[in-house]
Design a protein around this motif. Sequence first.
Motif, PDB file in Angstrom:
ATOM      1  N   SER A 109       0.850  -1.202   0.000  1.00 41.08           N
ATOM      2  CA  SER A 109       0.000   0.000   0.000  1.00 41.08           C
ATOM      3  C   SER A 109       0.875   1.238   0.000  1.00 41.08           C
ATOM      4  O   SER A 109       2.054   1.182   0.362  1.00 41.08           O
ATOM      5  N   LYS A 110       0.277   2.335  -0.401  1.00 42.07           N
ATOM      6  CA  LYS A 110       0.980   3.616  -0.318  1.00 42.07           C
ATOM      7  C   LYS A 110       1.239   3.924   1.145  1.00 42.07           C
ATOM      8  O   LYS A 110       0.477   3.510   2.029  1.00 42.07           O
ATOM      9  N   TRP A 169       1.237   5.885   4.562  1.00 47.87           N
ATOM     10  CA  TRP A 169       0.221   6.704   5.193  1.00 47.87           C
ATOM     11  C   TRP A 169       0.820   7.313   6.449  1.00 47.87           C
ATOM     12  O   TRP A 169       1.537   6.613   7.166  1.00 47.87           O
ATOM     13  N   PRO A 175       1.837   9.870   1.398  1.00 47.07           N
ATOM     14  CA  PRO A 175       2.003   8.948   0.273  1.00 47.07           C
ATOM     15  C   PRO A 175       3.270   9.188  -0.548  1.00 47.07           C
ATOM     16  O   PRO A 175       3.586   8.384  -1.424  1.00 47.07           O
ATOM     17  N   ASP A 177      -5.953   1.492  -0.725  1.00 46.13           N
ATOM     18  CA  ASP A 177      -5.252   0.978  -1.907  1.00 46.13           C
ATOM     19  C   ASP A 177      -4.514  -0.331  -1.600  1.00 46.13           C
ATOM     20  O   ASP A 177      -3.928  -0.940  -2.494  1.00 46.13           O
ATOM     21  N   ARG A 223      -3.311  -3.973  -1.256  1.00 44.23           N
ATOM     22  CA  ARG A 223      -3.599  -5.174  -2.041  1.00 44.23           C
ATOM     23  C   ARG A 223      -2.599  -6.257  -1.713  1.00 44.23           C
ATOM     24  O   ARG A 223      -1.408  -5.974  -1.542  1.00 44.23           O
TER      25      ARG A 223
END
Length: 179
Positions: A60-61, A63, A66, A173, A175
């Motif tokens: 994921s980006k 946090w 980003p 986002d 995954r």
Amino acid sequence: MKVPTEIPEGDLDLDGAVIVALGCNDKGVWASCEESLEAALARFRAEGIDVLARSSWWSSKAWPDPTDPPFLNGVVIVRTAHDPAALMSKLARMEDVFDRRRSERNAPRTLDLDLIAYGRLSGDLDGLILPHPRAAERLFVMGPLAEIAPEWRHPTIEGNAAGLASGAAVGVDARPLRR
């Protein structure tokens, strides 16, 4: 480390589950964050922490910023004789061994280990808040947990891991990587 990636129904008391989240977005001395996280998992047993089940790694980006390097996260369900405070101390020491720097909140890190839940315990246990106060809103925690224990029920709010993952508002986002 060969551990189940899914818990067969009835093989684990999810009410008593001890859940640890792992994360990395600074590979440090390792070839990759995946290698760093695998090395951390390999060290768990030496710390008196047995991994019963593990998720795949999720990307994921970063946090909340980003522009920082992306994260790799996962979740494990463990068995340990350590009480919550002792377990948290072991996890913090492991972060130190992996050269975790605590320069500023949410800065990139070589290893991030969070105690998400310790059975059904809840509240402030001498500065350790259980369950983790923000885990339920994070897809990069609830998504991996839903992979291995979708029916795990949050100790203080309504919902199981699968439902909380579908309603997560942070890290949407996230995954899973392919194994």
